[in-house]
Design an enzyme around this catalytic site. Structure first.
Site, PDB file in Angstrom:
ATOM      1  N   HIS A 274      -0.578  -9.895   7.968  1.00 25.32           N
ATOM      2  CA  HIS A 274       0.595 -10.708   8.293  1.00 25.32           C
ATOM      3  C   HIS A 274       0.305 -11.545   9.531  1.00 25.32           C
ATOM      4  O   HIS A 274       0.943 -11.384  10.568  1.00 25.32           O
ATOM      5  CB  HIS A 274       1.808  -9.803   8.479  1.00 25.32           C
ATOM      6  CG  HIS A 274       2.307  -9.225   7.182  1.00 25.32           C
ATOM      7  ND1 HIS A 274       1.606  -8.282   6.455  1.00 25.32           N
ATOM      8  CD2 HIS A 274       3.429  -9.476   6.463  1.00 25.32           C
ATOM      9  CE1 HIS A 274       2.289  -7.977   5.360  1.00 25.32           C
ATOM     10  NE2 HIS A 274       3.383  -8.680   5.337  1.00 25.32           N
TER      11      HIS A 274
ATOM     12  N   SER B  19       1.250  -8.234   0.866  1.00 29.33           N
ATOM     13  CA  SER B  19       2.427  -7.450   1.237  1.00 29.33           C
ATOM     14  C   SER B  19       2.991  -6.748  -0.008  1.00 29.33           C
ATOM     15  O   SER B  19       2.264  -6.020  -0.668  1.00 29.33           O
ATOM     16  CB  SER B  19       3.456  -8.359   1.906  1.00 29.33           C
ATOM     17  OG  SER B  19       4.294  -7.621   2.752  1.00 29.33           O
TER      18      SER B  19
ATOM     19  N   GLU C 189      -4.135  -3.614   5.371  1.00 26.03           N
ATOM     20  CA  GLU C 189      -3.430  -4.296   6.466  1.00 26.03           C
ATOM     21  C   GLU C 189      -1.984  -3.812   6.456  1.00 26.03           C
ATOM     22  O   GLU C 189      -1.531  -3.243   5.463  1.00 26.03           O
ATOM     23  CB  GLU C 189      -3.473  -5.821   6.261  1.00 26.03           C
ATOM     24  CG  GLU C 189      -2.754  -6.349   5.007  1.00 26.03           C
ATOM     25  CD  GLU C 189      -1.245  -6.557   5.150  1.00 26.03           C
ATOM     26  OE1 GLU C 189      -0.755  -6.768   6.269  1.00 26.03           O
ATOM     27  OE2 GLU C 189      -0.545  -6.478   4.115  1.00 26.03           O
TER      28      GLU C 189
END
Lengths: 331, 331
Positions: free
Chosen positions: A273, A103, A203
């Site tokens: 996630h 992230s 992602e």
């Protein structure tokens, strides 16, 4: 026993309980856990103001633990990029530190790659992956095992199932990537690694497919995608359908890219996630192989810089593909 | 009577009623209105597939009406950027066409500037600004008057109130900008205009301040912000507070940028996803003046290329600043 430091470079930890649980679980797993003194600091939405978070980052790099695991992502590293002592972080990697996370951590990892060419690990975050209460699902076994193997140096490949149409694909190049929005936010800045002939994985969370498509098209229009050998999409989760979509979905986004791209765009990587996530060495020379629908991403041994470790055989192609079929998001 | 074409280059129109209302109102305002044949086309979330929307865009450019007004934004121009005949669009501007819109239209307008140096107009969208039912507020008078003056060539400046601290500021340069997320999505691509010494204006909707900050920091880290004479923020609306913000807000984002930027960052421009919006000529040589808290953005006359029009005096500094004080978003 490997020493592992938990630190918080980005968003504030709303509660201390997940951090305590993560520390305890990681101790049980065999790590000598240290919690950085600023891990629970608070300044607005950040884990301390910019100076405090930067100091924490440099403190971890100076102590050079075997594992530097971020407690959570959020937002905050973007503010620090121009002030980070990249040489210091690079030296920590040479001393054996594996920087792990995803992230917002993508900003740190790609900055490290851009400035020092050193390898870091896309992988779990302490609170989300090791701090979840048992009532809330506890620790994912694949995530845990993959992390343990990546940290002891024995993980040399991961495997997953992709769509039909890529059988026989082979590619070699530098593995890199992470969170799509964070990676895109580095484009045009000195912190974006200029990787040619690489294998790029991406992602994201809470981004509608039209936004994912816009970001991917930017990377394509900027020449980044077609400069790679292959692009692999992980999990894109948490977005909500709109009444205006009228059939447009993640699959449409993937098709729009495939219509334009010269290089293969694969889906299905168990990373993002989601509870089940593999570890991937950002910056490592990697081989991509597809047999039928089985994808193998193999990098051999990635040990601490300057050390000579044994090659742990028998893992190539083993990966964690057997468990990933349940993670079908419909695309 | 000026001819005006309504077309839909991006997102699908969910209903035809706002388009009909907009056409009627614009006729009443004195325009000879044509609705492009694909304006109500539907393909997934788009107003027709890529070929159909591209054909519509080129059809409007070929007919070169006095005004080419997009019905709405959404998402879709990103898909067309690499296929647009920029020279054709540029010729339409030379023939007198004013391309007007905002939001996703920023991609078209900045692409036009990057590829042809031609001027277009940041301004209203037909459905949102001229198609709103009377029960829903009808047409904003300032938006309407500013649009009419911009389209007849008499608008030569806009004014608004900013924060204290910029009294005496003077700057000259190319005015450019639009939607922050769309502008950022062009960074690194051939469609991003390389404007040095310009005056950059930005707005956005539904983006949390941390995301606005991340985008602005990207522009700053990429050298774009400090290459300008000044940066002006319009309205950033529609975002929702998070419990994790803990005091972080739009003001914090502005401060984070001001802490880093070498050039002035002004706020308060009445432009964005709000009822009251001015028109601004993207690509025009512009002068920025601040007297006390009053900001004037003046460009003199921007007429159709190749034509020699009278200079309409008396508008400089008139603008629409008197009405903007009610649009205080608390920052």
């Amino acid at each position: 026993m490997s020493d592992l430091t938990l630190y918080t470079p980005s968003g504030v930890l709303a509660q201390s309980q997940p951090l305590k649980r993560a520390a305890k679980r990681l101790s049980t797993l065999g790590f000598d856990v240290t919690i950085d003194e600023s891990a629970l600091a608070r300044h607005q939405r950040f884990a301390g103001d910019d100076d405090e978070r930067l100091a924490a980052l440099h403190r971890v790099a100076t102590s050079a633990p075997a594992v530097a695991l971020a407690t959570r992502g959020g937002y905050g590293l973007t503010r620090l990029l121009d002030r980070i002592d990249w040489a210091l972080l690079g030296r920590s990697v040479e001393q054996g530190t594996r920087w792990v996370g995803l992230s917002d951590l993508t900003a740190l990892q790609l900055g490290l790659l851009a400035h020092t060419k050193q390898i870091s690990w896309a992988g779990p975050l302490a609170c989300e992956d090791f701090g979840r209460s048992d009532a809330d699902g506890g620790v994912d076994e694949i995530t845990r095992d993959c992390f343990l193997e990546a940290m002891d140096g024995s993980l040399e490949a991961v495997g997953f199932r992709t769509e039909v149409g890529f059988d026989g694909l082979e590619a070699r190049g530098t593995l890199w990537g992470g969170n799509l929005a964070v990676l895109c936010s580095l484009l045009g800045t000195p912190h974006f690694p200029r990787i040619k002939g690489g294998i790029l994985f991406l992602e994201d969370v809470n981004e509608h497919p039209y936004r994912i498509e816009r970001m991917l098209l930017q990377l394509w229009q900027a020449g980044v995608l077609d400069a790679q050998k292959a692009v692999i999409l992980g999990q894109f989760t948490g977005w909500k359908k709109s009444p205006l979509d009228r059939g447009y979905n993640f699959k449409s986004c993937v098709q729009a890219l495939r219509d334009r791209m010269q290089v293969p765009l694969l889906t299905g990587l168990p990373f993002g996630h989601v509870p089940t996530k593999v570890c991937l060495p950002i910056g490592a020379k990697t081989e991509l192989l597809v047999e039928g629908r089985d994808v193998f991403v193999a990098w051999g041994h990635v040990g601490p810089g300057g050390h000579d470790h044994h090659h742990h055989g028998g893992h190539e192609g083993h990966g964690h593909g057997d468990h990933d079929h349940s993670h079908d998001h419909g695309h």
